[in-house]
Design a protein around this motif. Structure first.
Motif, PDB file in Angstrom:
ATOM      1  N   ILE A  50       0.845  -1.192   0.000  1.00 42.50           N
ATOM      2  CA  ILE A  50       0.000   0.000   0.000  1.00 42.50           C
ATOM      3  C   ILE A  50       0.882   1.244   0.000  1.00 42.50           C
ATOM      4  N   GLU A  51       0.304   2.361  -0.402  1.00 44.39           N
ATOM      5  CA  GLU A  51       1.059   3.611  -0.429  1.00 44.39           C
ATOM      6  C   GLU A  51       1.426   4.037   0.985  1.00 44.39           C
ATOM      7  N   ARG A  52       2.546   4.715   1.093  1.00 47.96           N
ATOM      8  CA  ARG A  52       2.934   5.264   2.390  1.00 47.96           C
ATOM      9  C   ARG A  52       1.917   6.324   2.811  1.00 47.96           C
ATOM     10  N   PRO A  53       1.702   6.501   4.114  1.00 40.46           N
ATOM     11  CA  PRO A  53       0.743   7.518   4.577  1.00 40.46           C
ATOM     12  C   PRO A  53       1.070   8.897   4.014  1.00 40.46           C
ATOM     13  N   ARG A  54       0.026   9.615   3.657  1.00 39.68           N
ATOM     14  CA  ARG A  54       0.190  10.955   3.092  1.00 39.68           C
ATOM     15  C   ARG A  54      -0.478  12.023   3.952  1.00 39.68           C
ATOM     16  N   GLU A  55      -0.989  11.618   5.108  1.00 39.90           N
ATOM     17  CA  GLU A  55      -1.656  12.577   5.990  1.00 39.90           C
ATOM     18  C   GLU A  55      -1.121  12.466   7.414  1.00 39.90           C
ATOM     19  N   GLU A  56      -1.005  13.607   8.046  1.00 38.20           N
ATOM     20  CA  GLU A  56      -0.618  13.686   9.454  1.00 38.20           C
ATOM     21  C   GLU A  56      -1.800  14.258  10.226  1.00 38.20           C
ATOM     22  N   LYS A  87      -0.632  19.566  18.565  1.00 34.21           N
ATOM     23  CA  LYS A  87       0.182  18.394  18.894  1.00 34.21           C
ATOM     24  C   LYS A  87      -0.079  17.318  17.842  1.00 34.21           C
ATOM     25  N   VAL A  88       0.984  16.733  17.322  1.00 34.61           N
ATOM     26  CA  VAL A  88       0.851  15.644  16.357  1.00 34.61           C
ATOM     27  C   VAL A  88       0.527  14.359  17.116  1.00 34.61           C
ATOM     28  N   ILE A  89      -0.601  13.741  16.782  1.00 36.45           N
ATOM     29  CA  ILE A  89      -0.960  12.476  17.436  1.00 36.45           C
ATOM     30  C   ILE A  89      -0.812  11.285  16.491  1.00 36.45           C
ATOM     31  N   VAL A  90      -0.836  11.549  15.178  1.00 38.52           N
ATOM     32  CA  VAL A  90      -0.592  10.496  14.189  1.00 38.52           C
ATOM     33  C   VAL A  90       0.420  11.057  13.192  1.00 38.52           C
ATOM     34  N   PRO A  91       1.706  10.734  13.349  1.00 39.45           N
ATOM     35  CA  PRO A  91       2.745  11.349  12.514  1.00 39.45           C
ATOM     36  C   PRO A  91       2.724  10.843  11.079  1.00 39.45           C
ATOM     37  N   ILE A  92       3.294  11.629  10.192  1.00 32.81           N
ATOM     38  CA  ILE A  92       3.317  11.277   8.771  1.00 32.81           C
ATOM     39  C   ILE A  92       4.236  10.096   8.502  1.00 32.81           C
ATOM     40  N   ASP A  93       5.285   9.933   9.309  1.00 33.37           N
ATOM     41  CA  ASP A  93       6.278   8.880   9.065  1.00 33.37           C
ATOM     42  C   ASP A  93       5.997   7.621   9.881  1.00 33.37           C
ATOM     43  N   ARG A  94       4.725   7.325  10.111  1.00 31.54           N
ATOM     44  CA  ARG A  94       4.343   6.176  10.931  1.00 31.54           C
ATOM     45  C   ARG A  94       4.450   4.872  10.148  1.00 31.54           C
ATOM     46  N   ASN A  95       4.435   3.773  10.892  1.00 25.69           N
ATOM     47  CA  ASN A  95       4.409   2.441  10.293  1.00 25.69           C
ATOM     48  C   ASN A  95       2.994   2.172   9.783  1.00 25.69           C
ATOM     49  N   PRO A  96       2.827   1.809   8.502  1.00 27.26           N
ATOM     50  CA  PRO A  96       1.468   1.577   7.981  1.00 27.26           C
ATOM     51  C   PRO A  96       0.826   0.293   8.490  1.00 27.26           C
ATOM     52  N   PHE A  97       1.577  -0.524   9.224  1.00 22.18           N
ATOM     53  CA  PHE A  97       1.024  -1.755   9.800  1.00 22.18           C
ATOM     54  C   PHE A  97       0.872  -1.576  11.304  1.00 22.18           C
ATOM     55  N   VAL A  98      -0.349  -1.758  11.797  1.00 24.59           N
ATOM     56  CA  VAL A  98      -0.625  -1.595  13.226  1.00 24.59           C
ATOM     57  C   VAL A  98      -1.255  -2.879  13.749  1.00 24.59           C
ATOM     58  N   LEU A  99      -0.606  -3.467  14.741  1.00 24.50           N
ATOM     59  CA  LEU A  99      -1.131  -4.665  15.396  1.00 24.50           C
ATOM     60  C   LEU A  99      -1.883  -4.234  16.643  1.00 24.50           C
ATOM     61  N   ALA A 100      -3.163  -4.568  16.706  1.00 22.46           N
ATOM     62  CA  ALA A 100      -3.996  -4.155  17.837  1.00 22.46           C
ATOM     63  C   ALA A 100      -4.439  -5.378  18.626  1.00 22.46           C
ATOM     64  N   THR A 101      -4.674  -5.162  19.899  1.00 17.44           N
ATOM     65  CA  THR A 101      -5.200  -6.212  20.770  1.00 17.44           C
ATOM     66  C   THR A 101      -6.377  -5.638  21.547  1.00 17.44           C
ATOM     67  N   GLY A 102      -7.051  -6.503  22.244  1.00 15.28           N
ATOM     68  CA  GLY A 102      -8.144  -6.048  23.097  1.00 15.28           C
ATOM     69  C   GLY A 102      -7.716  -5.890  24.536  1.00 15.28           C
ATOM     70  N   ALA A 103      -6.401  -5.684  24.735  1.00 19.33           N
ATOM     71  CA  ALA A 103      -5.883  -5.591  26.101  1.00 19.33           C
ATOM     72  C   ALA A 103      -6.539  -4.455  26.866  1.00 19.33           C
ATOM     73  N   SER A 104      -6.818  -3.353  26.178  1.00 23.01           N
ATOM     74  CA  SER A 104      -7.482  -2.227  26.835  1.00 23.01           C
ATOM     75  C   SER A 104      -8.179  -1.379  25.786  1.00 23.01           C
ATOM     76  N   GLU A 105      -9.216  -0.686  26.216  1.00 23.17           N
ATOM     77  CA  GLU A 105      -9.914   0.221  25.312  1.00 23.17           C
ATOM     78  C   GLU A 105      -9.001   1.348  24.867  1.00 23.17           C
ATOM     79  N   THR A 106      -8.181   1.842  25.782  1.00 22.26           N
ATOM     80  CA  THR A 106      -7.340   2.994  25.458  1.00 22.26           C
ATOM     81  C   THR A 106      -6.332   2.653  24.367  1.00 22.26           C
TER      82      THR A 106
END
Length: 493
Positions: A67-73, A221-240
């Motif tokens: 997939i294309e690299r992220p283009r939005e911050e 404040k930047v909360i989702v940076p432009i140079d992030r990893n496009p693959f995110v592994l999520a769990t149900g460990a916590s809602e936060t």
């Protein structure tokens, strides 16, 4: 697999060529690989169904390669009128580049202290007013004449005037900054000199005006940076972790003592996966949190709120945070029924459901694939040597035996995670014996260690019932007796 066409051509596994394409490293799942590649290109969702260790997470992670690299911050911006409702600002990569250029334009000119007016260099602490020697401003005593370099910043008949002018441009004269005028052609302009390490920064009127305008903007404040990893592994460990949060402030966001709400906003996995792949293994473990994933997929945005009702962050809410991700969910066959029906419908409506293979035919081509798998595992581990072909054949035969346990005749198992553990154990045996390569005896020894613990218990104690009774306390033995008498079964199946 290089120029080799069968197992006998390879001296050892170090000669195996490992594909650079991540999906080509997936063994024995051609249909899943084909649909994963299609899903990545078309931005479709996937549901991967199958037992552990057959390559579900590997496929999900490989998708992000296509997939294309992220283009939005994504930034959260302070709302002066209502601090508990910060704004969301989405910046494209072009806008970010423009901002960087603007920031560079207000950096000013960097000069050597010797190129600055002498009185400026003295007031900033670069030049000794007694002997004219230049040294870093961090040295208060001149290393040449041993006199103090500190001078009264209030000296000079025009300092008050320069202070007033500096305030008009948003700067004040300090030990780190000096405001003066300079003539350029027929025009006289205000110029500010600032300390900049061992150099001096020069800011002219245009630069000062740009800086003043930028400082008027609401802080963010930047909360989702432009140079992030496009693959995110999520769990149900916590809602936060999954949905984001607003951190607690013991001072309740007090203007002087506390932290402003926008500074305490934390993005969740659904936000970090924006424009990328959100992989949720064992998705049924999310339970009721599945409905939030559904909302994020449907709306392509999901609010961030304080999730602890006792926290000062509970009153903060940030709306319209983007969540445009590709969902790759995975589960075992027995858990399929526990996936939320609307969520599964959403996946099917814009994606594919894939049943993973658990075995592949035992033929020369697939044996070469097994050899590739062995080489990949050795390279990934990085702490064990490569393997002789005799040792590799034992691994292949073990794969054949395990496939038969799954009632797959003349096949090779694709439950490769456990085989990977066997390869590592054999490698450890080789390292212990200082072998240059993993030999067949190392694999045989690893196989003897890799007997399931249940079988070891039966061999040592005779049965699970005997083991539990011998290892239990008196009170526990009573519980076990009750259990086994009730079931009338004292053997371990």
């Amino acid at each position: 697999m290089g120029s080799y066409v069968n197992l006998n051509d390879y001296p050892d596994t170090s000669y195996v060529k490992i594909p650079t394409n991540p999906l080509d490293r997936v063994i024995g799942q051609p249909e899943a690989v084909r649909l994963a590649l299609l899903a990545a290109k078309q931005r479709r969702n996937l549901l991967l169904v199958g037992p552990p260790g057959v390559g579900k997470s590997m496929i999900a992670q490989a998708m992000s390669f296509y997939i294309e690299r992220p283009r939005e911050e994504i930034r959260v911006v302070h709302n002066p009128a209502y601090p508990e409702r910060p704004f969301i600002e989405v910046k494209t990569i072009d806008e970010i580049e423009k901002e960087k250029n603007e920031l560079n334009s207000i950096e000013g000119q960097i000069i050597d202290p010797k190129d600055a007016p002498q009185n400026v260099a003295e007031r900033l602490g670069y030049r000794c007013p007694h002997c004219g020697f230049y040294s870093p401003p961090t040295e208060n005593i001149c290393p040449n004449c041993n006199n103090s370099k500190i001078i009264n910043s209030a000296q000079g008949p025009f300092n008050d005037v320069f202070n007033v002018i500096g305030v008009a441009f948003g700067v004040n004269n300090t030990n780190d900054r000096v405001t003066q005028t300079r003539r350029i052609g027929d025009k006289e302009e205000i110029v500010v000199y600032e300390k900049f390490g061992d150099k001096i920064r020069v800011l002219d009127e245009k630069t000062l005006e740009k800086r003043r305008k930028m400082e008027k903007k609401s802080p963010s404040k930047v909360i989702v940076p432009i140079d992030r990893n496009p693959f995110v592994l999520a769990t149900g460990a916590s809602e936060t972790e999954l949905l984001g949060d607003v951190r607690h402030d013991p001072y309740g966001g007090h203007p002087q003592l506390g932290t402003l709400p926008y500074e305490r906003v934390v993005a969740g996995a659904v936000h970090m996966a924006h424009e990328g792949v959100l992989f949720i293994d064992e998705i049924t473990h999310l339970g009721n949190l599945q409905r939030f994933i559904l909302t994020a997929m449907q709306e392509r945005k999901f609010p961030i709120i304080g999730r602890n009702p006792q926290s000062a962050g509970a009153s903060v809410r940030v709306d319209d945070v983007p969540t445009d991700f590709i969902l790759v969910a995975a589960c075992n066959i027995q858990d399929l029924q526990y996936i939320l029906s609307p969520l599964r419908s959403r996946i099917i409506g814009n994606g594919y459901e894939i049943l993973m293979e658990i075995a592949m035919p035992d033929n020369p081509q697939n044996r070469l694939k097994y050899l590739q798998f062995i080489a990949q595992e050795i390279n990934i581990d990085g702490k064990i040597p490569h393997m002789t072909m005799d040792a590799a054949r034992i691994i292949i035969e073990e794969g054949r035996r395990r496939a038969k346990e799954d009632h797959k005749e003349n096949s090779l198992t694709l439950r490769l995670r456990e085989l990977g553990g066997l390869i590592r154990a054999a490698g450890d045996m080789a390292v212990e014996k200082q072998h240059k390569l993993i030999e067949k005896d190392d694999v045989k020894e690893a196989l003897s260690l890799y007997i399931p613990v249940e079988e070891k218990i039966k061999k040592y104690y005779g049965s699970m019932y005997n083991a539990m009774n011998q290892e239990a306390t008196g009170s526990q033995k009573g519980e076990y007796n009750t259990y086994y008498n009730y079931n009338d079964d004292r053997t371990y199946q």
